[in-house]
Design an enzyme around this catalytic site. Structure first.
Site, PDB file in Angstrom:
ATOM      1  N   ASN A   8       1.033  -1.038  -0.041  1.00 17.66           N
ATOM      2  CA  ASN A   8       0.092   0.072   0.114  1.00 17.66           C
ATOM      3  C   ASN A   8       0.851   1.138   0.068  1.00 17.66           C
ATOM      4  O   ASN A   8       1.438   1.521   0.909  1.00 17.66           O
ATOM      5  CB  ASN A   8      -0.943   0.007   1.271  1.00 17.66           C
ATOM      6  N   TRP A   9       1.230   1.924  -1.198  1.00 22.15           N
ATOM      7  CA  TRP A   9       1.885   3.055  -1.372  1.00 22.15           C
ATOM      8  C   TRP A   9       1.164   4.356  -0.637  1.00 22.15           C
ATOM      9  O   TRP A   9       1.758   5.267  -0.658  1.00 22.15           O
ATOM     10  CB  TRP A   9       2.223   3.300  -2.770  1.00 22.15           C
ATOM     11  N   LYS A  10      -0.126   4.243  -0.363  1.00 19.95           N
ATOM     12  CA  LYS A  10      -0.764   5.209   0.155  1.00 19.95           C
ATOM     13  C   LYS A  10      -0.561   6.843  -0.882  1.00 19.95           C
ATOM     14  O   LYS A  10      -0.665   6.486  -2.026  1.00 19.95           O
ATOM     15  CB  LYS A  10      -0.478   5.632   1.526  1.00 19.95           C
ATOM     16  N   HIS A  91      -9.737   0.874   4.539  1.00 18.68           N
ATOM     17  CA  HIS A  91      -8.566   1.455   5.310  1.00 18.68           C
ATOM     18  C   HIS A  91      -8.852   2.497   6.348  1.00 18.68           C
ATOM     19  O   HIS A  91      -9.714   3.474   6.178  1.00 18.68           O
ATOM     20  CB  HIS A  91      -7.406   1.876   4.490  1.00 18.68           C
ATOM     21  N   GLU A 155      -5.901  -5.209  10.385  1.00 18.12           N
ATOM     22  CA  GLU A 155      -4.951  -4.202  10.646  1.00 18.12           C
ATOM     23  C   GLU A 155      -5.355  -3.376  11.686  1.00 18.12           C
ATOM     24  O   GLU A 155      -5.790  -2.313  11.461  1.00 18.12           O
ATOM     25  CB  GLU A 155      -5.031  -3.462   9.076  1.00 18.12           C
ATOM     26  N   GLY A 161       1.954   2.292  11.335  1.00 14.90           N
ATOM     27  CA  GLY A 161       2.983   3.437  11.253  1.00 14.90           C
ATOM     28  C   GLY A 161       3.532   3.558  12.482  1.00 14.90           C
ATOM     29  O   GLY A 161       4.462   4.601  12.737  1.00 14.90           O
ATOM     30  N   SER A 192       2.514  -2.092  10.714  1.00 15.40           N
ATOM     31  CA  SER A 192       4.031  -1.976  10.747  1.00 15.40           C
ATOM     32  C   SER A 192       4.748  -3.348  10.556  1.00 15.40           C
ATOM     33  O   SER A 192       5.776  -3.701  10.961  1.00 15.40           O
ATOM     34  CB  SER A 192       4.064  -1.658  12.132  1.00 15.40           C
TER      35      SER A 192
END
Length: 242
Positions: A8-10, A91, A155, A161, A192
């Site tokens: 997931n590159w966001k 998300h 998640e 993060g 993470s």
């Protein structure tokens, strides 16, 4: 289904960096048996990029309607036309989305030929108050579609993060809770995930894959994770064949 590794590159990465990233993955494809799903920003979607068989492109969201007057939105059918095969939904960074809306999105995604990856997870307050099971059950009941193929991503919001990851027993218990809510066997973990903890996560027997955030932006770091996954399953297959 092969072990699933989702990146997931966001809101990171320009199209040039995405093209370079995919090129490097293509060059390593003969060393990879896992299924890779790269979820870049919409602007990097591969209109003319060659992808090897074990690499798929995913979107980070879609709208719950096929078409209409929804400024700034993108539909599942549009994503399919662009070459997407997966779409990530629910998300926690998608603020204020209702569970019912996530369910509608997942159903329209399946109808449009996409494979949704539906996120569930408790926040820090629920975690501290030991309400994880209750929250996950509620989210599964209200987010998961009633038909079609999909993947569930556990998640925990408090882990995203932060560098903090639940212990393996806690993750395994949540996976079992999810399995009681759905007949689907594909349940992955995100929050993470890195090259430092992937080996430990791989010891969770009922884990079908991982969802990787910031660690997927650097190719070398991402590939270290892939290598550890491949090593794990190479050893398992070797034992089976013997």
């Amino acid at each position: 289904m092969s072990f699933l590794i989702v990146a997931n590159w966001k809101m990171n990465g320009m199209r040039s960096s995405f093209v370079d990233f995919i090129g490097k993955l293509n060059n390593k494809s003969n060393e990879i048996t896992s299924k890779l799903v790269i979820c870049p920003p919409f602007t990097s979607f591969p209109s003319s990029i060659e992808l090897n068989n074990n690499i798929d492109i995913g979107a980070q969201n879609c709208h719950h309607k096929k078409f209409g007057s929804y400024t700034g939105e993108i539909s599942a059918e549009m994503l399919k036309e662009l070459g997407c095969t997966y779409v990530m939904l629910g998300h926690s960074e998608r603020a204020n989305e209702k569970d019912s809306e996530i369910k509608l999105k997942s159903e329209i995604a399946i109808e449009s030929g996409l494979h949704p990856i539906i996120c569930v997870g408790e926040n820090s307050e629920d975690y501290k108050n030991e309400k994880t099971k209750e929250v996950i059950e509620y989210q599964c009941k209200n987010r998961l579609p009633t038909h079609g193929e999909y993947t569930v991503a556990y998640e925990p919001i408090w882990a995203i993060g932060t560098g903090h990851v639940p212990n393996n027993d806690a993750i395994a218990k949540v996976i079992e809770v999810i399995k009681l809510c759905t007949s689907k066997k594909h349940i992955i973990y995100g929050g993470s995930v890195s090259s430092e903890n992937i080996e430990n996560l791989l010891s969770i027997s009922n884990l079908s894959g991982v969802l990787i955030g910031s660690a997927s932006l650097d190719f070398d770091h991402f590939y270290k994770i892939i290598q550890q996954v491949e090593k794990k399953f190479s050893l398992i297959n070797s034992k089976i064949s013997n």
